[in-house]
Design an enzyme around this catalytic site. Structure first.
Site, PDB file in Angstrom:
ATOM      1  N   ARG A  65      24.619  50.777  40.790  1.00  0.00           N
ATOM      2  CA  ARG A  65      23.516  51.693  40.513  1.00  0.00           C
ATOM      3  C   ARG A  65      22.226  51.328  41.244  1.00  0.00           C
ATOM      4  O   ARG A  65      21.578  52.190  41.833  1.00  0.00           O
ATOM      5  CB  ARG A  65      23.180  51.683  39.006  1.00  0.00           C
ATOM      6  CG  ARG A  65      24.041  52.527  38.172  1.00  0.00           C
ATOM      7  CD  ARG A  65      24.197  51.893  36.816  1.00  0.00           C
ATOM      8  NE  ARG A  65      25.083  50.734  36.981  1.00  0.00           N
ATOM      9  CZ  ARG A  65      26.393  50.780  36.785  1.00  0.00           C
ATOM     10  NH1 ARG A  65      26.940  51.862  36.351  1.00  0.00           N
ATOM     11  NH2 ARG A  65      27.167  49.726  36.996  1.00  0.00           N
ATOM     12  N   THR A  66      21.829  50.074  41.168  1.00  0.00           N
ATOM     13  CA  THR A  66      20.530  49.698  41.734  1.00  0.00           C
ATOM     14  C   THR A  66      20.564  49.876  43.242  1.00  0.00           C
ATOM     15  O   THR A  66      19.608  50.369  43.845  1.00  0.00           O
ATOM     16  CB  THR A  66      20.167  48.250  41.350  1.00  0.00           C
ATOM     17  OG1 THR A  66      20.304  48.132  39.930  1.00  0.00           O
ATOM     18  CG2 THR A  66      18.766  47.896  41.735  1.00  0.00           C
TER      19      THR A  66
ATOM     20  N   LYS B 149      25.698  30.468  58.417  1.00  0.00           N
ATOM     21  CA  LYS B 149      25.612  29.444  59.482  1.00  0.00           C
ATOM     22  C   LYS B 149      24.573  28.390  59.132  1.00  0.00           C
ATOM     23  O   LYS B 149      24.212  27.570  59.964  1.00  0.00           O
ATOM     24  CB  LYS B 149      25.215  30.097  60.808  1.00  0.00           C
ATOM     25  CG  LYS B 149      26.155  31.161  61.310  1.00  0.00           C
ATOM     26  CD  LYS B 149      25.633  31.662  62.666  1.00  0.00           C
ATOM     27  CE  LYS B 149      26.320  32.914  63.136  1.00  0.00           C
ATOM     28  NZ  LYS B 149      25.591  33.552  64.243  1.00  0.00           N
TER      29      LYS B 149
ATOM     30  N   ARG C 276      17.896  42.016  46.132  1.00  0.00           N
ATOM     31  CA  ARG C 276      18.444  41.484  44.868  1.00  0.00           C
ATOM     32  C   ARG C 276      19.073  40.143  45.181  1.00  0.00           C
ATOM     33  O   ARG C 276      19.825  40.019  46.147  1.00  0.00           O
ATOM     34  CB  ARG C 276      19.503  42.446  44.326  1.00  0.00           C
ATOM     35  CG  ARG C 276      20.386  41.791  43.297  1.00  0.00           C
ATOM     36  CD  ARG C 276      21.308  42.743  42.609  1.00  0.00           C
ATOM     37  NE  ARG C 276      20.577  43.604  41.679  1.00  0.00           N
ATOM     38  CZ  ARG C 276      21.163  44.309  40.708  1.00  0.00           C
ATOM     39  NH1 ARG C 276      22.472  44.268  40.558  1.00  0.00           N
ATOM     40  NH2 ARG C 276      20.450  45.055  39.909  1.00  0.00           N
TER      41      ARG C 276
ATOM     42  N   HIS D 202      13.613  42.291  36.539  1.00  0.00           N
ATOM     43  CA  HIS D 202      14.224  43.460  37.177  1.00  0.00           C
ATOM     44  C   HIS D 202      13.238  44.624  36.996  1.00  0.00           C
ATOM     45  O   HIS D 202      13.457  45.528  36.197  1.00  0.00           O
ATOM     46  CB  HIS D 202      15.564  43.745  36.498  1.00  0.00           C
ATOM     47  CG  HIS D 202      16.473  44.667  37.252  1.00  0.00           C
ATOM     48  ND1 HIS D 202      16.051  45.426  38.321  1.00  0.00           N
ATOM     49  CD2 HIS D 202      17.787  44.961  37.071  1.00  0.00           C
ATOM     50  CE1 HIS D 202      17.077  46.141  38.768  1.00  0.00           C
ATOM     51  NE2 HIS D 202      18.144  45.886  38.031  1.00  0.00           N
TER      52      HIS D 202
HETATM   53  C1  NCD Z   1      21.550  45.091  35.276  1.00  0.00           C
HETATM   54  C2  NCD Z   1      21.259  43.886  36.173  1.00  0.00           C
HETATM   55  O1  NCD Z   1      21.769  43.806  37.272  1.00  0.00           O
HETATM   56  O2  NCD Z   1      20.484  43.074  35.710  1.00  0.00           O
HETATM   57  N1  NCD Z   1      22.222  46.115  35.952  1.00  0.00           N
HETATM   58  C3  NCD Z   1      21.497  47.042  36.639  1.00  0.00           C
HETATM   59  O3  NCD Z   1      20.722  46.730  37.506  1.00  0.00           O
HETATM   60  N2  NCD Z   1      21.647  48.317  36.250  1.00  0.00           N
HETATM   61  C4  NCD Z   1      22.213  44.724  34.017  1.00  0.00           C
HETATM   62  C5  NCD Z   1      23.538  44.008  34.071  1.00  0.00           C
HETATM   63  O4  NCD Z   1      24.076  43.693  35.127  1.00  0.00           O
HETATM   64  O5  NCD Z   1      24.054  43.775  32.972  1.00  0.00           O
END
Ligand code: NCD
Length: 358
Positions: free
Chosen positions: A89-90, A118, A139, A172
């Site tokens: 999703r993200t 490397k 991320r 997040h």
């Molecule tokens: C969350 C995350 O990655 O922190 N997911 C997301 O971004 N929708 C929650 C999770 O992974 O449980």
């Protein structure tokens, strides 16, 4: 004006999150973030402006002319998505948010395919990416990497913004933005978000979405927070310290049914067992009482909502999925709109989009 180019990394990293905030804002002084790293950068004014801009972008995109106009807004910019942790999703909502605004995108989704394999340092890797693009959406499993990358890039010859799409167990911020947008939309014709009760349930210790959303909720008046979890996975002290400092009402216990009865929103989370030091550690914890099913649904008020950042395992029973109070599907789509609003604002296009003729 506090400039991130006027402070050393050592001095910057020693500041509190609130003290860091002005260094991360756009120099244009409209209050919007330039780098988006943590929830502490957002106050109520900014949250309301981002929600309004999301609604606006949503509306503009309804007509073909509007959608084509949106695609022209950032057609001169390029974004890079660097995701070294799993994501559906993200990743996709940021990618589609970029595409809505016309940005050209590229991505690295596996550190094993970049020169990190490397032996290149992470900071060198980020600087390398910055050579080619105008925005990095990242991320990563490391808590402070997004922040250090932001300082490094701002102090390099390619000062471009960093957008944190999840930093370890820590923060997040864009998930919390979409959670707030979902809450605001859900209650907007029912008296608003002020005065509501929100329950967090599941792995509150390691869930970064919980830390970010708990903070954002403190921007609203008299929102009570309830934390329901097995004691091994209860909400960490730093989250509670903020609530105490801000005088926010909260409760900590392990009774999901009682919490559901008094909640306007129940925010379920999965067990984050990727952080287990020895594999299978979390499996020993009894989580059976921390699942939302038919019995909990029957206790939720008619205007109540069920949320989840997703992915879910079995913490929300599928029998809830078609109930109008199940908000997790819409929550996910809201993510694309508010991320588009944030990216447009990062580049200074809030006013233009709010005032355009569409
Ligand atoms: C969350 C995350 O990655 O922190 N997911 C997301 O971004 N929708 C929650 C999770 O992974 O449980």
């Amino acid at each position: 004006m506090a400039k991130i180019t006027d402070i050393s990394w050592e001095d910057f990293s020693a500041l509190s999150l609130e003290e860091k905030r002005p260094y991360l804002a756009r120099y244009a002084g409209d209050g919007m973030p330039y780098h988006t790293l943590f929830a502490q950068q957002f106050d109520r004014d900014i949250l309301e402006r981002l929600c309004a801009l999301s609604n606006r972008i949503r509306f503009i995109n309804k007509s073909k002319e509007g959608a084509l106009y949106l695609k022209s807004v950032l057609a001169h910019k390029r974004a890079m998505l660097y995701f070294s942790q799993p994501s559906s999703r993200t990743f996709l909502s940021h990618l589609n948010a970029c595409q809505l605004l016309g940005l050209t995108t590229s991505s690295v989704r596996d550190a094993a395919t970049s020169s990190e394999a490397k032996g290149e340092s992470k900071i060198d890797t980020i600087r390398t990416f910055s050579s080619y693009v105008d925005l990095i959406i990242m991320r990563c499993p490391e808590k402070g990497l997004a922040e250090q990358s932001a300082w490094e890039l701002s102090n390099s010859e390619r000062p471009i913004p960093i957008l944190n799409a999840g930093s370890g167990k820590d923060q997040h911020p864009t998930q919390a933005l979409l959670d707030i947008y979902t809450l605001v939309r859900s209650f907007e014709e029912k008296g608003g978000l002020d005065g509501r009760t929100v329950t967090f349930c599941g792995d509150l210790l390691r869930g970064r979405t919980v830390r970010s959303l708990s903070y954002l909720l403190t921007n609203f008046n008299d929102v009570k927070q309830i934390f329901v979890a097995p004691k091994e996975l209860q909400v960490p002290e730093d989250v509670i310290a903020i609530l105490k400092q801000k005088g926010v009402r909260y409760e900590i216990h392990d009774d999901l049914k009682a919490a559901t009865r008094e909640s306007d929103a129940v925010y379920m989370t999965r067990i984050q067992d990727e952080w287990d030091e020895s594999k299978g550690e979390s499996a020993k914890i009894d989580t059976s009482r921390f699942k939302f099913g038919a019995e909990e649904l029957a206790l939720l008020g008619k205007d109540g909502i069920i949320m989840h950042p997703l992915p879910r395992r079995d913490e929300i029973a599928t029998c809830c999925d078609h109930d109008p109070r199940a908000m997790y599907w819409r929550q996910m789509r809201n993510g694309m709109w508010i991320r588009a609003a944030l990216i447009a604002s990062t580049f200074g296009y809030e006013k233009e989009l709010m005032n355009c003729g569409y």
